[in-house]
Design an enzyme around this catalytic site. Structure first.
Site, PDB file in Angstrom:
ATOM      1  N   SER A 125      67.540 -19.805 -65.077  1.00 48.33           N
ATOM      2  CA  SER A 125      67.488 -20.762 -66.195  1.00 48.33           C
ATOM      3  C   SER A 125      66.216 -20.642 -67.010  1.00 48.33           C
ATOM      4  O   SER A 125      66.119 -21.186 -68.099  1.00 48.33           O
ATOM      5  CB  SER A 125      67.646 -22.196 -65.681  1.00 48.33           C
ATOM      6  N   GLY A 127      62.079 -18.276 -67.447  1.00 52.66           N
ATOM      7  CA  GLY A 127      61.162 -17.227 -67.013  1.00 52.66           C
ATOM      8  C   GLY A 127      61.856 -15.883 -66.862  1.00 52.66           C
ATOM      9  O   GLY A 127      62.735 -15.507 -67.636  1.00 52.66           O
ATOM     10  N   TYR A 281      51.636 -18.937 -51.032  1.00 53.80           N
ATOM     11  CA  TYR A 281      52.708 -18.186 -51.703  1.00 53.80           C
ATOM     12  C   TYR A 281      52.907 -16.772 -51.137  1.00 53.80           C
ATOM     13  O   TYR A 281      54.032 -16.358 -50.852  1.00 53.80           O
ATOM     14  CB  TYR A 281      52.326 -18.137 -53.179  1.00 53.80           C
ATOM     15  N   LYS A 285      56.304 -14.119 -49.929  1.00 56.41           N
ATOM     16  CA  LYS A 285      56.667 -12.889 -50.657  1.00 56.41           C
ATOM     17  C   LYS A 285      56.573 -11.685 -49.710  1.00 56.41           C
ATOM     18  O   LYS A 285      57.410 -10.781 -49.765  1.00 56.41           O
ATOM     19  CB  LYS A 285      55.754 -12.699 -51.870  1.00 56.41           C
TER      20      LYS A 285
HETATM   21  N1  LIG Z   1      55.179 -16.058 -63.002  1.00 58.35           N
HETATM   22  C1  LIG Z   1      54.493 -15.103 -62.376  1.00 58.35           C
HETATM   23  O1  LIG Z   1      53.343 -14.835 -62.707  1.00 58.35           O
HETATM   24  C2  LIG Z   1      55.136 -14.331 -61.278  1.00 58.35           C
HETATM   25  C3  LIG Z   1      56.339 -14.718 -60.732  1.00 58.35           C
HETATM   26  N2  LIG Z   1      56.906 -13.968 -59.731  1.00 58.35           N
HETATM   27  C4  LIG Z   1      58.186 -14.339 -59.160  1.00 58.35           C
HETATM   28  O2  LIG Z   1      59.195 -14.059 -60.126  1.00 58.35           O
HETATM   29  C5  LIG Z   1      60.236 -15.015 -60.043  1.00 58.35           C
HETATM   30  C6  LIG Z   1      60.420 -15.676 -61.397  1.00 58.35           C
HETATM   31  O3  LIG Z   1      59.235 -16.318 -61.736  1.00 58.35           O
HETATM   32  P1  LIG Z   1      59.025 -17.054 -63.148  1.00 58.35           P
HETATM   33  O4  LIG Z   1      59.550 -16.212 -64.220  1.00 58.35           O
HETATM   34  O5  LIG Z   1      57.605 -17.508 -63.184  1.00 58.35           O
HETATM   35  O6  LIG Z   1      59.998 -18.282 -63.002  1.00 58.35           O
HETATM   36  P2  LIG Z   1      59.851 -19.823 -63.372  1.00 58.35           P
HETATM   37  O7  LIG Z   1      58.940 -20.514 -62.413  1.00 58.35           O
HETATM   38  O8  LIG Z   1      59.548 -19.959 -64.801  1.00 58.35           O
HETATM   39  O9  LIG Z   1      61.333 -20.261 -63.068  1.00 58.35           O
HETATM   40  C7  LIG Z   1      61.765 -20.409 -61.759  1.00 58.35           C
HETATM   41  C8  LIG Z   1      63.260 -20.509 -61.714  1.00 58.35           C
HETATM   42  O10 LIG Z   1      63.678 -20.742 -60.368  1.00 58.35           O
HETATM   43  C9  LIG Z   1      64.463 -21.947 -60.312  1.00 58.35           C
HETATM   44  N3  LIG Z   1      64.228 -22.568 -58.999  1.00 58.35           N
HETATM   45  C10 LIG Z   1      63.055 -22.922 -58.465  1.00 58.35           C
HETATM   46  N4  LIG Z   1      63.239 -23.479 -57.257  1.00 58.35           N
HETATM   47  C11 LIG Z   1      64.569 -23.465 -57.014  1.00 58.35           C
HETATM   48  C12 LIG Z   1      65.383 -23.910 -55.949  1.00 58.35           C
HETATM   49  N5  LIG Z   1      64.875 -24.493 -54.880  1.00 58.35           N
HETATM   50  N6  LIG Z   1      66.709 -23.731 -56.032  1.00 58.35           N
HETATM   51  C13 LIG Z   1      67.254 -23.151 -57.131  1.00 58.35           C
HETATM   52  N7  LIG Z   1      66.536 -22.724 -58.170  1.00 58.35           N
HETATM   53  C14 LIG Z   1      65.209 -22.880 -58.120  1.00 58.35           C
HETATM   54  C15 LIG Z   1      63.948 -22.754 -61.511  1.00 58.35           C
HETATM   55  O11 LIG Z   1      64.847 -23.716 -61.980  1.00 58.35           O
HETATM   56  P3  LIG Z   1      64.840 -25.248 -61.447  1.00 58.35           P
HETATM   57  O12 LIG Z   1      63.411 -25.649 -61.297  1.00 58.35           O
HETATM   58  O13 LIG Z   1      65.601 -25.998 -62.458  1.00 58.35           O
HETATM   59  O14 LIG Z   1      65.542 -25.200 -60.123  1.00 58.35           O
HETATM   60  C16 LIG Z   1      63.803 -21.645 -62.532  1.00 58.35           C
HETATM   61  O15 LIG Z   1      65.048 -21.273 -63.052  1.00 58.35           O
HETATM   62  C17 LIG Z   1      59.840 -15.951 -58.925  1.00 58.35           C
HETATM   63  O16 LIG Z   1      60.431 -15.536 -57.738  1.00 58.35           O
HETATM   64  C18 LIG Z   1      58.333 -15.797 -58.856  1.00 58.35           C
HETATM   65  O17 LIG Z   1      57.824 -16.127 -57.579  1.00 58.35           O
HETATM   66  C19 LIG Z   1      56.308 -12.827 -59.266  1.00 58.35           C
HETATM   67  C20 LIG Z   1      55.122 -12.416 -59.775  1.00 58.35           C
HETATM   68  C21 LIG Z   1      54.436 -13.152 -60.808  1.00 58.35           C
HETATM   69  C1  LIG Z   2      43.375   0.264 -60.385  1.00 60.74           C
HETATM   70  C2  LIG Z   2      43.746  -0.735 -59.388  1.00 60.74           C
HETATM   71  C3  LIG Z   2      42.974  -1.994 -59.485  1.00 60.74           C
HETATM   72  C4  LIG Z   2      43.519  -3.078 -58.608  1.00 60.74           C
HETATM   73  C5  LIG Z   2      42.940  -4.387 -58.914  1.00 60.74           C
HETATM   74  C6  LIG Z   2      43.538  -5.514 -58.134  1.00 60.74           C
HETATM   75  C7  LIG Z   2      43.584  -6.737 -58.975  1.00 60.74           C
HETATM   76  C8  LIG Z   2      44.476  -7.768 -58.421  1.00 60.74           C
HETATM   77  C9  LIG Z   2      45.279  -8.470 -59.465  1.00 60.74           C
HETATM   78  C10 LIG Z   2      46.222  -9.396 -58.820  1.00 60.74           C
HETATM   79  C11 LIG Z   2      47.259  -9.882 -59.745  1.00 60.74           C
HETATM   80  C12 LIG Z   2      48.297 -10.688 -59.044  1.00 60.74           C
HETATM   81  C13 LIG Z   2      49.563 -10.754 -59.840  1.00 60.74           C
HETATM   82  C14 LIG Z   2      50.643 -11.505 -59.150  1.00 60.74           C
HETATM   83  C15 LIG Z   2      50.872 -12.845 -59.776  1.00 60.74           C
HETATM   84  C16 LIG Z   2      51.780 -13.715 -58.999  1.00 60.74           C
HETATM   85  O1  LIG Z   2      52.586 -13.340 -58.208  1.00 60.74           O
HETATM   86  C17 LIG Z   2      51.544 -15.133 -59.256  1.00 60.74           C
HETATM   87  N1  LIG Z   2      51.335 -15.398 -60.617  1.00 60.74           N
HETATM   88  C18 LIG Z   2      52.596 -15.985 -58.673  1.00 60.74           C
HETATM   89  O2  LIG Z   2      53.520 -16.462 -59.556  1.00 60.74           O
END
Ligand SMILES: NC(=O)C1=CN([C@@H]2O[C@H](COP(=O)(O)OP(=O)(O)OC[C@H]3O[C@@H](n4cnc5c(N)ncnc54)[C@H](OP(=O)(O)O)[C@@H]3O)[C@@H](O)[C@H]2O)C=CC1
Ligand SMILES: CCCCCCCCCCCCCCCC(=O)[C@@H](N)CO
Length: 439
Positions: A125, A127, A281, A285
């Site tokens: 929904s 991100g 977190y 993961k």
């Molecule tokens: N944002 C970041 O920097 C990073 C994110 N990730 C991972 O990527 C994925 C997407 O992240 P992002 O784009 O930030 O997403 P968002 O946090 O923006 O969105 C999360 C989505 O998951 C849904 N959700 C959360 N909890 C539940 C639940 N218990 N049951 C069903 N649905 C749920 C939310 O909807 P609702 O709340 O309505 O349920 C929403 O649709 C995640 O797994 C995140 O951990 C990985 C690396 C970096």
């Molecule tokens: C040349 C190599 C250099 C390496 C440098 C290491 C630096 C570390 C950066 C860590 C970034 C973490 C991103 C994940 C974000 C995430 O999962 C959360 N936002 C959760 O949502």
């Protein structure tokens, strides 16, 4: 020349961890040697070529001749170069040539063709999940998005309809569910199957989840447990319900001869490399990565049974994949910034968060190439490389070289991260409960 000594003094972080200008001359060295072995290479190659007698040209570029003079020029150019430097530049060169060959070479069959297929996206929904939903809708898939909040799901379905490749053929649906409840995941698969005229989904992509950063002792223990539920169990429950459906034995007549099913997890590069402030977190993961590696092996038993085409077996071949994004500019990211300690923000400043649409596109392209562990940018790949361990590789040569290179880089990075945490404590004392410096 690779300035190892200079790098040590300056620290990787001051260089943004990656200094192209330092590496470039080194990378170019073997190419320079290859500068068509013109002994008088003060002049530029096109000028020499245009002046050269055609017969001489053919003689020089005749492959055996080219080869031998390439190596002799290599030898003379490297006369003043030390063996480690030569080794490093050859390694970098091989990576570049290999990557270019992979990008433009033959054999680029689409391993993830979703046109006409039915895809379930949890967390679809907003991100990254929503970006994936829009992208796959544009590629002709029927998409079901799952999350808890109905209003956001309705918007996502409407947006998918506008992006659809073929509005008349494709269909879209949403299901509101809390995926921390395993029974809800069973319901989703059953509901999607009914909606899809009795056929199970072809692709299930687990994107649900969010991060609540904070220092380990400052975050109440119940919240650590909730993070495990949100991060790991939403994915594990979805995978369990999906695979129990997909792996049911069916008779050979019901086995699909061409279609392949895909189960995709969304992890984070934090599963590869630890960063202070993500203890609620990262373990969830890391658990997803371990589940993915285990399943990628276990699934082969079912795929083997399917391939025999004798007796009861699962209906189709199943592939497992996991995507490891870096920061994503999503609503979830804005939210996590509220509790993120200042030290964590400093440690991850080398990361430039990506737009959800970019992450989705990069991940889908990697799936189309048939990759297993998928990263979305250079630093993410380096983080993967240093922690690849026993995970199946996307390519033996590329991933092994990446692994060697990143192990060297992380010899410097890991102590640097710890030093930064130490210096932070020395300067600022203990943090207050929300992670900002106390003083
Ligand atoms: N944002 C970041 O920097 C990073 C994110 N990730 C991972 O990527 C994925 C997407 O992240 P992002 O784009 O930030 O997403 P968002 O946090 O923006 O969105 C999360 C989505 O998951 C849904 N959700 C959360 N909890 C539940 C639940 N218990 N049951 C069903 N649905 C749920 C939310 O909807 P609702 O709340 O309505 O349920 C929403 O649709 C995640 O797994 C995140 O951990 C990985 C690396 C970096
Ligand atoms: C040349 C190599 C250099 C390496 C440098 C290491 C630096 C570390 C950066 C860590 C970034 C973490 C991103 C994940 C974000 C995430 O999962 C959360 N936002 C959760 O949502």
């Amino acid at each position: 020349m690779l300035q190892f000594h200079a790098l040590k003094r300056q620290k990787w972080s001051d260089l943004g961890y990656f200094s192209v200008t330092d590496l470039l001359p080194q990378v170019c060295l073997p190419f320079r040697c290859c500068a068509f072995h013109f002994e008088d290479n003060q002049q530029d190659a096109p000028a020499i070529l245009s002046k050269m007698d055609p017969r001489e040209l053919i003689a020089r570029f005749h492959p055996p001749q080219l080869f031998s003079s390439f190596f002799s020029s290599l030898h003379s150019s490297y006369n003043n170069t030390s063996t480690p430097v030569l080794g490093a530049s050859t390694l970098i060169c091989t990576i570049i040539v290999y990557t270019i060959a992979k990008m433009f070479g033959p054999g680029s069959r689409n391993e993830f063709n979703v046109e006409g297929q039915t895809v379930v996206i949890t967390g679809g929904s907003e991100g990254m999940g929503k970006a994936v939903a829009l992208e796959l809708s544009a590629k002709g898939a029927n998409v079901v998005v799952v999350a808890r909040t109905v209003s956001k799901l309705v918007t996502a379905v409407n947006d998918m309809k506008t992006k659809a490749a073929n509005k008349f053929k494709q269909k879209f649906h949403y299901i509101s569910a809390d995926l921390t409840d395993p029974a809800e995941c069973e319901r989703i698969i059953a509901e999607v199957t009914t909606w899809n005229s009795g056929a199970a989904p072809d692709v299930v992509w687990c994107c649900a989840g969010f991060s609540r950063p904070g220092f380990f002792v400052d975050v109440p223990i119940q919240e650590h447990r909730q993070q495990m539920d949100t991060v790991y169990w939403t994915a594990a429950n979805t995978a369990h319900a999906t695979l129990r459906n997909w792996l049911q034995p069916v008779l050979p007549s019901a086995q699909m001869k061409t279609t392949r099913r895909h189960l995709i997890f969304t992890c984070s590069t934090l599963a590869f490399v630890p960063i202070t402030g993500y203890s609620p977190y990262s373990p969830g993961k890391a658990a997803i990565r371990s589940l993915s590696d285990t399943l990628s092996q276990e699934i082969e038993m079912y795929n083997g049974a399917y391939k025999r085409h004798r007796g009861a077996a699962p209906a189709a071949d199943v592939r497992i994949h996991t995507v490891f994004p870096m920061g994503i500019l999503s609503p979830g990211f804005d939210n996590e910034e509220k509790t993120k300690p200042e030290l964590t923000k400093k440690l991850e400043e080398a990361d430039k968060p990506q737009a959800p649409a970019d992450v989705a596109k990069i991940a889908i392209s990697a799936l189309e190439r048939g990759e297993y562990l998928i990263t979305t940018n250079f630093i993410g790949s380096m983080m993967k490389g240093t922690s690849l361990g026993a995970s199946p590789k996307n390519s033996i040569v590329g991933d092994t070289l990446l692994s060697c290179l990143s192990h060297l880089v992380f010899l410097q990075v890991i102590p640097d991260l710890r030093n930064k945490a130490f210096t932070w404590g020395k300067r600022n004392g203990l943090p207050s409960a929300n992670g900002t410096p106390a003083s």
